[in-house]
Write a protein that holds these residues in place. Sequence first.
Motif, PDB file in Angstrom:
ATOM      1  N   LEU A   1      12.721   2.625  -3.001  1.00  0.00           N
ATOM      2  CA  LEU A   1      12.279   1.251  -2.757  1.00  0.00           C
ATOM      3  C   LEU A   1      13.226   0.514  -1.812  1.00  0.00           C
ATOM      4  O   LEU A   1      12.800  -0.323  -1.021  1.00  0.00           O
ATOM      5  N   THR A   2      14.497   0.855  -1.866  1.00  0.00           N
ATOM      6  CA  THR A   2      15.481   0.237  -0.980  1.00  0.00           C
ATOM      7  C   THR A   2      15.346   0.780   0.443  1.00  0.00           C
ATOM      8  O   THR A   2      15.334   0.014   1.401  1.00  0.00           O
ATOM      9  N   THR A   3      15.222   2.089   0.582  1.00  0.00           N
ATOM     10  CA  THR A   3      15.134   2.673   1.928  1.00  0.00           C
ATOM     11  C   THR A   3      13.810   2.361   2.613  1.00  0.00           C
ATOM     12  O   THR A   3      13.739   2.387   3.840  1.00  0.00           O
ATOM     13  N   THR A   4      12.778   2.044   1.839  1.00  0.00           N
ATOM     14  CA  THR A   4      11.490   1.661   2.431  1.00  0.00           C
ATOM     15  C   THR A   4      11.369   0.151   2.600  1.00  0.00           C
ATOM     16  O   THR A   4      10.286  -0.357   2.898  1.00  0.00           O
ATOM     17  N   ASP A   5      12.462  -0.561   2.411  1.00  0.00           N
ATOM     18  CA  ASP A   5      12.540  -2.013   2.607  1.00  0.00           C
ATOM     19  C   ASP A   5      11.635  -2.827   1.684  1.00  0.00           C
ATOM     20  O   ASP A   5      11.193  -3.915   2.041  1.00  0.00           O
TER      21      ASP A   5
ATOM     22  N   GLU B   1       0.817  -1.219   0.000  1.00  0.00           N
ATOM     23  CA  GLU B   1       0.000   0.000   0.000  1.00  0.00           C
ATOM     24  C   GLU B   1       0.847   1.263   0.000  1.00  0.00           C
ATOM     25  O   GLU B   1       0.364   2.330  -0.380  1.00  0.00           O
ATOM     26  N   THR B   2       2.092   1.168   0.409  1.00  0.00           N
ATOM     27  CA  THR B   2       2.955   2.348   0.502  1.00  0.00           C
ATOM     28  C   THR B   2       3.527   2.797  -0.840  1.00  0.00           C
ATOM     29  O   THR B   2       4.109   3.873  -0.914  1.00  0.00           O
ATOM     30  N   LEU B   3       3.369   1.995  -1.874  1.00  0.00           N
ATOM     31  CA  LEU B   3       3.841   2.419  -3.200  1.00  0.00           C
ATOM     32  C   LEU B   3       2.808   3.364  -3.791  1.00  0.00           C
ATOM     33  O   LEU B   3       1.688   2.967  -4.078  1.00  0.00           O
ATOM     34  N   ASP B   4       3.212   4.621  -3.990  1.00  0.00           N
ATOM     35  CA  ASP B   4       2.219   5.614  -4.384  1.00  0.00           C
ATOM     36  C   ASP B   4       2.366   6.165  -5.801  1.00  0.00           C
ATOM     37  O   ASP B   4       1.553   6.958  -6.233  1.00  0.00           O
TER      38      ASP B   4
ATOM     39  N   ALA C   1       6.983   3.481  -9.415  1.00  0.00           N
ATOM     40  CA  ALA C   1       7.434   2.632  -8.312  1.00  0.00           C
ATOM     41  C   ALA C   1       6.726   1.284  -8.362  1.00  0.00           C
ATOM     42  O   ALA C   1       7.343   0.237  -8.154  1.00  0.00           O
ATOM     43  N   LYS C   2       5.443   1.295  -8.658  1.00  0.00           N
ATOM     44  CA  LYS C   2       4.674   0.052  -8.759  1.00  0.00           C
ATOM     45  C   LYS C   2       5.188  -0.807  -9.911  1.00  0.00           C
ATOM     46  O   LYS C   2       5.312  -2.026  -9.779  1.00  0.00           O
ATOM     47  N   LEU C   3       5.498  -0.175 -11.035  1.00  0.00           N
ATOM     48  CA  LEU C   3       5.991  -0.906 -12.198  1.00  0.00           C
ATOM     49  C   LEU C   3       7.328  -1.578 -11.903  1.00  0.00           C
ATOM     50  O   LEU C   3       7.523  -2.758 -12.193  1.00  0.00           O
ATOM     51  N   VAL C   4       8.253  -0.840 -11.314  1.00  0.00           N
ATOM     52  CA  VAL C   4       9.564  -1.394 -10.984  1.00  0.00           C
ATOM     53  C   VAL C   4       9.413  -2.522  -9.966  1.00  0.00           C
ATOM     54  O   VAL C   4      10.011  -3.598 -10.111  1.00  0.00           O
ATOM     55  N   TYR C   5       8.600  -2.298  -8.946  1.00  0.00           N
ATOM     56  CA  TYR C   5       8.374  -3.311  -7.923  1.00  0.00           C
ATOM     57  C   TYR C   5       7.795  -4.592  -8.538  1.00  0.00           C
ATOM     58  O   TYR C   5       8.283  -5.691  -8.279  1.00  0.00           O
ATOM     59  N   LEU C   6       6.772  -4.461  -9.360  1.00  0.00           N
ATOM     60  CA  LEU C   6       6.163  -5.637  -9.988  1.00  0.00           C
ATOM     61  C   LEU C   6       7.140  -6.363 -10.903  1.00  0.00           C
ATOM     62  O   LEU C   6       7.173  -7.588 -10.943  1.00  0.00           O
ATOM     63  N   TYR C   7       7.922  -5.606 -11.646  1.00  0.00           N
ATOM     64  CA  TYR C   7       8.912  -6.234 -12.521  1.00  0.00           C
ATOM     65  C   TYR C   7       9.882  -7.077 -11.694  1.00  0.00           C
ATOM     66  O   TYR C   7      10.184  -8.212 -12.045  1.00  0.00           O
TER      67      TYR C   7
END
Length: 86
Positions: free
Chosen positions: A61-65, A18-21, A25-31
């Motif tokens: 994304l790294t600093t938010t774990d 939920e913290t990906l706003d 960021a969502k695209l990179v995370y999902l990839y």
Amino acid sequence: MIQTQSQHQRHADLNLPETLDTADAKLVYLYLRVENEATIDELHAALGMKKITLYPLLQILTTTDHVDRTGTQYVCQQQTTSGGNL
């Protein structure tokens, strides 16, 4: 196209924290969740995003774990169903 149950289940497990706003960021995370790991060059080639955009996204994304960095590789941290880290 017919999906097998394992393919469907694999896609269902790709819940976003939920913290990906932002969409980027969502695209990179999902990839990274789908591919397991990637370098900045691989993310650039696969997603068509400029490196100047990827570097700060990966830093956040790294600093938010959400993502770990090992050398040049970025990998997603495993998330629990409640959105926290394992």
